[in-house]
Motif scaffolding. Structure first.
Motif, short mmCIF file in Angstrom:
data_model
loop_
_atom_site.label_atom_id
_atom_site.label_comp_id
_atom_site.label_asym_id
_atom_site.label_seq_id
_atom_site.Cartn_x
_atom_site.Cartn_y
_atom_site.Cartn_z
N GLN A 20 0.70 -1.24 -0.16
CA GLN A 20 0.04 0.09 -0.02
C GLN A 20 0.93 1.18 0.01
N ALA A 21 2.22 1.20 -0.41
CA ALA A 21 3.08 2.28 -0.37
C ALA A 21 2.76 3.70 -1.27
N GLU A 22 2.19 3.38 -2.26
CA GLU A 22 1.57 4.41 -3.30
C GLU A 22 0.50 5.29 -2.30
N GLU A 23 -0.45 4.45 -2.03
CA GLU A 23 -1.86 5.12 -1.30
C GLU A 23 -1.29 5.80 0.07
N PHE A 24 -0.13 5.21 0.74
CA PHE A 24 0.31 5.80 1.89
C PHE A 24 1.07 6.79 1.75
N LEU A 25 1.98 7.19 0.59
CA LEU A 25 2.55 8.06 0.24
C LEU A 25 1.67 9.26 -0.02
N ALA A 26 0.62 9.02 -0.88
CA ALA A 26 -0.26 9.97 -1.25
C ALA A 26 -1.06 10.76 0.21
N HIS A 27 -1.28 9.86 1.18
CA HIS A 27 -1.78 10.29 2.38
C HIS A 27 -0.76 11.17 2.89
N MET A 28 0.38 10.53 3.01
CA MET A 28 1.67 11.60 3.85
C MET A 28 1.65 12.80 3.15
N ASP A 29 1.70 12.95 1.84
CA ASP A 29 1.84 14.14 1.34
C ASP A 29 0.63 15.02 1.65
N ARG A 30 -0.51 14.47 1.94
CA ARG A 30 -1.77 15.27 2.40
C ARG A 30 -1.63 15.75 4.05
N ALA A 31 -0.89 14.83 4.89
CA ALA A 31 -0.52 14.98 6.31
C ALA A 31 0.43 15.57 6.64
N ARG A 32 1.55 15.88 5.73
CA ARG A 32 2.87 16.03 5.85
C ARG A 32 3.24 17.36 6.79
#
Length: 183
Positions: A20-32
């Protein structure tokens, strides 16, 4: 994969895994912007490779029974998560952590997800103590610990060096008998 309902609002708690790394990265970009001021977690997932490595590290921790990571999904979108940053079954002590992006705030998601993890730690795994460690300046995190019913045990003055600056850390905790008596 399993999903645990967190209530009537479509929120679910699910394991976060390397695939799920791609979905997790997109989420981290929103949460950063919300996460990065307090912990290096967001910076550790700066691109797809590092996001996958972070999730792989937690998969290894789960296999070794020393940690776990779960995502919080709201209407099918990953909006946050909770984790056992440290899980020491031998001593009966673990540390829980959390994060959210703006879309997940104000809904009680961290509280509900953290309750599930704490219930599991005490009831299923027989842990004795759950800790919550946060920067004293991170008032959202310390308020979450308080809402969960954890006890503020003290402050480790300037214990955390982050981005060249020393931060005080608040230690919050709950013991198994306290948790069940309050429930």
């Amino acid at each position: 994969m399993f999903a645990v309902s967190l209530g009537d609002d479509g929120a679910q708690l699910r394991p976060l895994e390397p695939w799920q790394a791609e979905e997790f990265l997109a989420h981290m970009d929103r949460a950063r912007d919300l996460v990065d001021p307090w912990i290096p977690f967001a910076a550790a997932a700066a691109d797809l490779e590092s996001a996958r490595a972070l999730l792989r590290g937690y998969a290894d921790k789960q296999a070794a029974d020393t940690g776990r990571i779960y995502g919080i999904w709201l209407d099918g979108t990953l909006v946050g998560g909770v984790m056992f940053r440290i899980f020491d079954a031998r001593s009966g002590t673990c540390e829980i952590g959390c994060w959210l992006e703006p879309a997940g705030q104000g809904r009680g998601l961290v509280n509900r997800a953290s309750q599930r993890l704490i219930d599991w730690a005490f009831d299923t795994r027989g842990m004795h103590r759950v800790e919550w460690i946060a920067s004293a300046a991170n008032t959202r995190s310390t308020a979450a610990a308080e809402r969960l019913g954890l006890t503020r045990e003290g402050v480790r003055r300037q214990a955390n060096l982050y981005r060249g600056e020393r931060h005080d850390q608040e230690i919050w905790a709950v013991l198994a008998d306290e948790w069940w008596a309050a429930r």
